[in-house]
Design a protein around this motif. Structure first.
Motif, PDB file in Angstrom:
ATOM      1  N   ASN B  15      -5.813  -8.026  -1.975  1.00 15.73           N
ATOM      2  CA  ASN B  15      -4.664  -8.181  -0.932  1.00 15.73           C
ATOM      3  C   ASN B  15      -3.354  -8.185  -2.083  1.00 15.73           C
ATOM      4  O   ASN B  15      -2.324  -8.445  -1.803  1.00 15.73           O
ATOM      5  CB  ASN B  15      -4.768  -9.727  -0.825  1.00 15.73           C
ATOM      6  N   ILE B  16      -3.476  -7.359  -3.173  1.00 13.54           N
ATOM      7  CA  ILE B  16      -2.234  -7.510  -4.214  1.00 13.54           C
ATOM      8  C   ILE B  16      -1.407  -6.642  -3.545  1.00 13.54           C
ATOM      9  O   ILE B  16      -0.103  -6.782  -3.928  1.00 13.54           O
ATOM     10  CB  ILE B  16      -2.940  -6.716  -5.585  1.00 13.54           C
ATOM     11  N   ASP B  17      -1.588  -5.219  -2.890  1.00 17.28           N
ATOM     12  CA  ASP B  17      -0.556  -4.467  -2.368  1.00 17.28           C
ATOM     13  C   ASP B  17      -0.365  -4.761  -0.711  1.00 17.28           C
ATOM     14  O   ASP B  17       0.237  -3.935  -0.047  1.00 17.28           O
ATOM     15  CB  ASP B  17      -0.924  -3.108  -2.438  1.00 17.28           C
ATOM     16  N   ALA B  18      -0.780  -5.763  -0.257  1.00 19.61           N
ATOM     17  CA  ALA B  18      -0.551  -6.275   1.150  1.00 19.61           C
ATOM     18  C   ALA B  18       0.923  -6.424   1.495  1.00 19.61           C
ATOM     19  O   ALA B  18       1.514  -6.881   0.774  1.00 19.61           O
ATOM     20  CB  ALA B  18      -1.416  -7.438   1.641  1.00 19.61           C
ATOM     21  N   ASP B  19       1.303  -5.798   2.705  1.00 17.06           N
ATOM     22  CA  ASP B  19       2.651  -5.986   2.935  1.00 17.06           C
ATOM     23  C   ASP B  19       2.717  -6.172   4.490  1.00 17.06           C
ATOM     24  O   ASP B  19       2.396  -5.160   5.269  1.00 17.06           O
ATOM     25  CB  ASP B  19       3.573  -4.679   2.593  1.00 17.06           C
ATOM     26  N   PRO B  20       3.181  -7.327   5.054  1.00 20.26           N
ATOM     27  CA  PRO B  20       2.942  -7.370   6.568  1.00 20.26           C
ATOM     28  C   PRO B  20       3.911  -6.610   7.218  1.00 20.26           C
ATOM     29  O   PRO B  20       3.695  -6.203   8.487  1.00 20.26           O
ATOM     30  CB  PRO B  20       3.615  -8.911   6.515  1.00 20.26           C
ATOM     31  N   ASN B  22       4.003  -3.410   6.385  1.00 16.41           N
ATOM     32  CA  ASN B  22       3.553  -2.093   6.221  1.00 16.41           C
ATOM     33  C   ASN B  22       2.425  -1.692   7.481  1.00 16.41           C
ATOM     34  O   ASN B  22       1.373  -1.370   7.385  1.00 16.41           O
ATOM     35  CB  ASN B  22       2.430  -2.158   5.224  1.00 16.41           C
ATOM     36  N   ASP B  23       3.171  -1.601   8.615  1.00 16.56           N
ATOM     37  CA  ASP B  23       2.671  -0.938  10.080  1.00 16.56           C
ATOM     38  C   ASP B  23       3.711  -0.301  10.685  1.00 16.56           C
ATOM     39  O   ASP B  23       4.792  -0.815  11.274  1.00 16.56           O
ATOM     40  CB  ASP B  23       2.223  -2.185  10.376  1.00 16.56           C
ATOM     41  N   PRO B  24       3.342   0.923  11.214  1.00 18.07           N
ATOM     42  CA  PRO B  24       2.313   1.624  10.706  1.00 18.07           C
ATOM     43  C   PRO B  24       2.311   2.135   9.346  1.00 18.07           C
ATOM     44  O   PRO B  24       1.580   3.138   9.021  1.00 18.07           O
ATOM     45  CB  PRO B  24       2.277   2.853  11.873  1.00 18.07           C
ATOM     46  N   THR B  25       3.179   2.049   8.538  1.00 14.81           N
ATOM     47  CA  THR B  25       3.164   2.066   7.187  1.00 14.81           C
ATOM     48  C   THR B  25       4.076   3.257   6.652  1.00 14.81           C
ATOM     49  O   THR B  25       5.008   3.747   7.390  1.00 14.81           O
ATOM     50  CB  THR B  25       1.739   2.238   6.468  1.00 14.81           C
ATOM     51  N   TYR B  26       4.046   3.778   5.456  1.00 16.85           N
ATOM     52  CA  TYR B  26       5.119   4.711   4.759  1.00 16.85           C
ATOM     53  C   TYR B  26       4.892   6.047   5.400  1.00 16.85           C
ATOM     54  O   TYR B  26       3.662   6.444   5.629  1.00 16.85           O
ATOM     55  CB  TYR B  26       4.940   4.568   3.322  1.00 16.85           C
ATOM     56  N   PRO B  27       5.741   6.838   5.454  1.00 15.82           N
ATOM     57  CA  PRO B  27       7.270   6.683   5.144  1.00 15.82           C
ATOM     58  C   PRO B  27       7.927   6.103   6.448  1.00 15.82           C
ATOM     59  O   PRO B  27       7.805   6.800   7.472  1.00 15.82           O
ATOM     60  CB  PRO B  27       7.541   8.009   4.824  1.00 15.82           C
ATOM     61  N   THR B  30      13.926   7.209   6.521  1.00 11.75           N
ATOM     62  CA  THR B  30      15.160   6.711   5.821  1.00 11.75           C
ATOM     63  C   THR B  30      16.043   7.897   5.921  1.00 11.75           C
ATOM     64  O   THR B  30      16.863   8.256   4.659  1.00 11.75           O
ATOM     65  CB  THR B  30      14.925   6.430   4.258  1.00 11.75           C
TER      66      THR B  30
END
Lengths: 384, 179
Positions: B15-20, B22-27, B30
């Protein structure tokens, strides 16, 4: 210098080649200390990627020592110990500025879709790769990274592709806490993707392959469930049963063009090249994921058409994420994970060969001999 | 001990890199308004073009750097030049490239022979290591290959059992056809 040389499908050798030269002011010449054979190299090795020319040197995963720099190189100096990401990226174009270093628009004149990669087909720029004693590294100010003091070279070389690709596969899955993640393919990237899925909070990780030794390796390394698709029947049905008939939240295709498991895909995709490789893994991923789920693709396919069940993508409302990995973007985080003991990349390495034995290395990896997971090549000029 | 797969929170880094978010995530996009104008960046120094470089017609000009590993040459080069007249959206781009790759393999063998080098195909295919770890598989593979070659040879060289009838000449046929 000695370098690997492609001679045709499943034929390679080591030959004497001219030393690489500085051709651009941002070039560096690097003496290779480690290089790897990647699963993506097998697509070239098998002749599946168009414009793979006889005489080219493969190898997009390598570390080395900077021997010479061009007049515009400011971020590296001679003698630096560097890891070199497989992407060749200018750092200035619209895509690099978004962190899409795998999609640089200033590195591959032969294609608008692909970025520039070391040692891949000419549609990714026609660069020689690192399965050699020396290699030319363009845009040396951008991607090449000085290896942190104390980092094992074996860890460093896997940061050039395998670790970031596995990590990005999990990241592109948009994994939410507790998600069930299925990874198709227990090669080095699949094993790393399964390992990284936990870092994003997965609640259950399943890996599917057909080689028992790879599945056993994945169980131990990635701490995940591992199943042989030759023993579970229809893998899609199996995943549905495993998920109370809902489907997995995230499916990762970590196989690409070499996928086995479907006769028609094998004949049309691998043997006769009527498709850009067998699409078996992506089929299984699309059909195993739940409605509204995410399919993440890091397996490499050629540029021509593939038969994929796009109707199911529509009907299920699936998000598909796919890309070549933006290695540079992930490096700070992944270096931190290695230094903190969260990831142990060198644990993937099962074989070490001299550069001169590269043909054996490819055959061993391709034919899955001697329980091979990941092979590192070491040139005699590596000085170790 | 509880298996790690039933309680992954005990796994190092879970769970160290979990990011709520982060959906549908990068990129995430910008982009700036300038990004919609096409080639807006300051281009890197251009690498001098000293060899023939085939370039996609889906982009203006050549990229700032490019590889120089194997410039097009010979018959395969002719086919590749043809392919690069068409866009990446066309079969006329990709299929000729695949053909050129196969032609290139034959050119490679001929080039070896022309330079007095007989390629050691057994070693180049990595068969020594396969012999070491999978003798049975290699023998089966080589036997199957030999059978296919032998079968094809027989088919191509087989003489018909029936004696050949000489074809009537056109003049003869016309003569026969006349009343």
């Amino acid at each position: 210098m000695l370098a690997m040389e492609y001679r045709g499908p499943r034929r390679i050798r080591v030959t004497q080649k001219p030393m690489p030269e500085i051709l651009h002011p941002e070039d560096a010449i690097v003496r290779v200390t480690r290089s790897c054979i990647c699963g993506s190299d097998l697509h070239l090795y098998n002749g599946n990627v168009p414009d793979t020319r006889v005489g080219q040197t493969f190898g997009h995963e390598f570390t080395g020592v900077v021997e010479e720099i061009g007049s515009e190189v400011t971020k590296l100096k001679v003698g630096d110990n560097v890891l070199v990401p497989f992407n060749i990226a200018c750092g200035k174009c619209i895509f690099c500025k978004q962190g899409l270093f795998g999609n640089c628009h200033e590195a591959a004149p032969q294609a608008s879709a692909a970025g520039g990669f070391f040692g891949y087909s000419h549609i990714t720029g026609g660069y020689n790769g690192g399965q050699a004693e020396y290699v030319r590294v363009p845009y040396a100010n951008v991607s090449p990274t000085v290896i942190p003091p104390g980092m094992d070279l074996d860890d460093a070389v896997l940061l050039t592709d395998v670790v970031p690709t596995g990590y990005q596969a999990a990241e592109m899955g948009g994994i939410q806490t507790g998600d069930t993640v299925v990874v198709f393919g227990a090669g080095p990237v699949g094993i790393m993707a399964a390992r990284c899925a936990w870092l994003f909070g997965a609640g259950r990780v399943i890996i599917i392959d057909k080689e028992d030794y790879r599945l056993e390796f994945a169980r131990n390394y990635s701490k995940c469930e591992a199943y042989n698709f030759q023993e579970i029947g229809d893998p899609v049905l199996f995943i549905k049963k495993q998920t109370d008939w809902i489907g997995a939240d995230v499916c990762i295709d970590a196989v690409g063009a070499e996928a086995a498991g479907n006769v028609l895909q094998t004949i049309t995709g691998r043997k006769t090249l009527l498709q850009a490789g067998s699409a078996t893994a992506v089929h299984w991923a699309i059909n195993s994921v739940r409605k509204g789920g995410v399919v993440s693709i890091v397996g490499v396919y050629g540029p021509t058409d593939n038969l994929v069940p796009i109707g199911n993508v529509l009907n299920k409302g699936i998000t598909i994420r796919a890309n070549q990995t933006a290695v540079k973007r992930h490096l700070p985080r992944l270096i931190e994970h290695i230094q903190n003991g969260v990831l142990n990349p060198k644990g993937l390495i099962t074989h070490r060969l001299a550069l001169e034995d590269v043909a054996d290395g490819y055959r061993m990896f391709s034919a899955k001999l001697d329980n091979c997971i990941k092979t590192v090549l070491i040139p005699s000029t590596a000085g170790m | 001990m509880e298996p790690i797969t039933t309680n992954p929170s005990k796994l190092p880094g879970w769970n160290i890199d979990a990011d709520p978010e982060n959906d549908p995530t990068y990129p995430m996009r910008t982009r700036t308004p300038d990004d919609h104008k096409g080639y807006t960046w300051k281009r890197p120094t251009l690498q001098p073009v000293t060899i023939e470089v085939l370039q996609s017609i889906e982009r203006p000009g050549i990229t700032a750097v490019f590889g120089t590993s194997v410039p097009p040459s010979g018959l395969s080069g002719v086919i590749r030049r043809f392919a690069f007249k068409y866009s990446e959206n066309s079969y006329l781009h990709w299929l000729p490239l695949l053909v050129a790759d196969r032609v290139n393999v034959v050119e490679g063998v001929l080039d070896d022979l022309a330079h007095g080098h007989v390629p050691n195909i057994f070693a180049e295919k990595g068969y020594p290591i396969e012999w070491k770890y999978d003798k049975k598989g290699l023998i089966l593979k080589l036997a199957a290959f030999a059978a296919v070659v032998a079968g094809t040879t027989v088919l191509l060289t087989r003489k018909s059992d029936k004696p050949r009838q000489p074809k009537p000449s056109r003049r003869t046929a016309q003569t026969v056809g006349k009343p």
